[in-house]
Design an enzyme around this catalytic site. Structure first.
Site, mmCIF file in Angstrom:
data_model
loop_
_atom_site.group_PDB
_atom_site.id
_atom_site.type_symbol
_atom_site.label_atom_id
_atom_site.label_comp_id
_atom_site.label_asym_id
_atom_site.label_seq_id
_atom_site.Cartn_x
_atom_site.Cartn_y
_atom_site.Cartn_z
ATOM 1 C CG HIS A 15 -0.295 -0.226 2.525
ATOM 2 N ND1 HIS A 15 0.561 0.686 3.083
ATOM 3 C CD2 HIS A 15 -0.358 -1.267 3.397
ATOM 4 C CE1 HIS A 15 0.983 0.251 4.260
ATOM 5 N NE2 HIS A 15 0.460 -0.940 4.472
ATOM 6 N N GLY A 28 1.888 3.158 2.253
ATOM 7 C CA GLY A 28 2.929 3.175 3.276
ATOM 8 C C GLY A 28 4.202 2.521 2.787
ATOM 9 C CG HIS A 29 4.294 -1.620 1.947
ATOM 10 N ND1 HIS A 29 2.974 -2.027 1.928
ATOM 11 C CD2 HIS A 29 4.876 -2.273 2.992
ATOM 12 C CE1 HIS A 29 2.772 -2.896 2.900
ATOM 13 N NE2 HIS A 29 3.904 -3.056 3.565
ATOM 14 C CD GLN A 62 6.364 -11.407 10.734
ATOM 15 O OE1 GLN A 62 7.525 -11.500 10.357
ATOM 16 N NE2 GLN A 62 5.660 -10.292 10.566
ATOM 17 C CD GLN A 119 6.161 7.533 13.979
ATOM 18 O OE1 GLN A 119 6.907 8.392 13.512
ATOM 19 N NE2 GLN A 119 5.029 7.821 14.620
ATOM 20 C CE LYS A 120 0.711 -0.338 10.030
ATOM 21 N NZ LYS A 120 0.484 -1.448 11.016
ATOM 22 C CG ASP A 121 4.297 -2.200 11.837
ATOM 23 O OD1 ASP A 121 3.290 -2.730 12.314
ATOM 24 O OD2 ASP A 121 4.427 -1.969 10.616
ATOM 25 C CB SER A 147 -2.712 -1.805 8.303
ATOM 26 O OG SER A 147 -2.490 -3.182 8.552
ATOM 27 C CB SER A 148 -1.223 -5.453 4.470
ATOM 28 O OG SER A 148 -0.066 -4.856 3.920
#
Length: 360
Positions: free
Chosen positions: A60, A62-63, A87, A193-195, A230-231
């Protein structure tokens, strides 16, 4: 989902990289380690630099913003697309994680064409899309807490917050990133930064293991109403999408108190708890055919280096506000309703954060 995410391509994609032409440079797609390393050595011999963007696909904006940042700071950009099973916990959503290989490659090619017009910018020159057998060559990967395998653990940092809710998550993240960094050998690696806890874990791992790469953090990309990209957002649908924005509003309420001069934990977090509790009660009062129920996992006010909770924010250091909520499955999906991918039956975990910047 079986642990290989690209079965459909395996018959035609052997050890030789496939190539996708853009206007000025080719995107090479690698499935095996050694051909990628050979390509990487050629770049190093030509005094070129590599910026690396690890992803699990379902790309998306963000990437894309991270790829643009990498292209601005390096001659070549490598992107990995690999859904890492270690994970995901035993009962988590590995099977339902979105797989959008062709769409992802189309987006990368389109972005490369965009970069052609940016004089001085680098290009996407490699996509690494391994099978799980390539990434975990000795033993089948384990998602058991006590499972066998070669793992990287970062404790106690990786046991807090997301790590408390998802005990194997950061073990899996650190392990796959260590593998990817060793394979790609990038000058710089890029994360969003979201994660935020993930970024702290990766920085710690790079420092503690003396890895020869620089960790770069890009800002969280958001929808107009504040929802972090987010995905997993494709699973929300209209009803849960509308309610899910409560997480960013919860954190914003706490940030406002910090910016007003509050430093005590209780003073900063009480409005956040009020916003989230009010939304939960509001949804509980609606009929099942109208509501989107949520559960709050945590709202955190933590030290920016250790992610440990703080009672008082040190203004010279600032802090990290973060939170996680679970959007529960829709109870009574209506005919013709936009329920999102999966028909509204997949629970969706949303995370978000705000950095409380140091104040002199």
């Amino acid at each position: 989902m079986a642990f290989s995410i690209f079965r459909a391509h395996q018959a035609i994609l052997q050890w030789r990289p496939c190539t996708l032409s853009t206007f000025g440079r080719t995107i090479h797609t690698f499935r095996e380690v050694q051909p990628l390393r050979t390509f990487r050595k050629e770049l190093r011999g030509s005094q070129k630099t590599v910026g690396f963007v690890p992803t699990m696909g379902a790309l998306h904006e963000g990437h894309m913003s991270l790829v643009r940042q990498a292209a601005a700071e390096n001659t070549d950009v490598f992107v990995s697309i690999y859904v890492n099973p270690t994970q995901f916990g035993v009962n988590e959503d590995l099977d339902s994680y979105p797989k959008t290989w062709q769409e992802d490659m189309d987006k990368l090619q389109t972005l490369n064409k965009e970069l052609e017009s940016d004089i001085g910018a680098g290009r996407i020159t490699a996509v690494f899309a391994p099978t799980t057998k390539v990434m975990y060559p000795t033993l089948p990967p384990s998602s058991e807490i006590s499972g066998s395998g070669s793992f990287v653990t970062v404790t106690p940092l990786g046991s807090l917050l997301e790590g408390a809710s998802r005990p194997v998550f950061f073990r899996g993240v650190a392990t796959v990133c260590m593998k990817l960094f060793n394979i790609v050998m990038p000058e710089r690696v890029y994360f969003g930064q979201k994660d935020v806890q993930q970024t702290v874990v990766i920085r710690r791992m790079v420092k503690d293991f003396h890895l020869d790469t620089e960790v770069k953090i890009g800002p969280t990309e958001r929808e107009a109403d504040g929802l972090a990209l987010s995905s997993r957002n494709v699973y929300l649908g209209a009803r849960r999408r509308e309610v899910g924005v409560v997480l960013s509003r919860t954190l914003k309420a706490a940030e406002k108190k910090y910016l007003q001069g509050k430093r005590l934990r209780a003073d900063i977090l009480w409005p956040a708890n009020e916003v989230s509790t009010s939304k939960m009660m509001e949804q509980d009062d609606l009929p099942p055919s109208k509501r989107a129920r949520i559960e709050v996992d945590y709202i955190s006010l933590a030290d920016p280096d250790t992610m440990e909770e703080v009672d008082v924010v040190d203004p010279s250091k600032g802090a990290i506000l973060s939170g996680a909520i679970k959007m529960l499955p829709l109870e009574e999906p209506q005919e013709g309703e936009d329920c999102g991918l999966g028909g509204g039956v997949v629970p969706v975990r949303l995370i978000d954060n705000i950095i409380l910047q140091p104040i002199d």
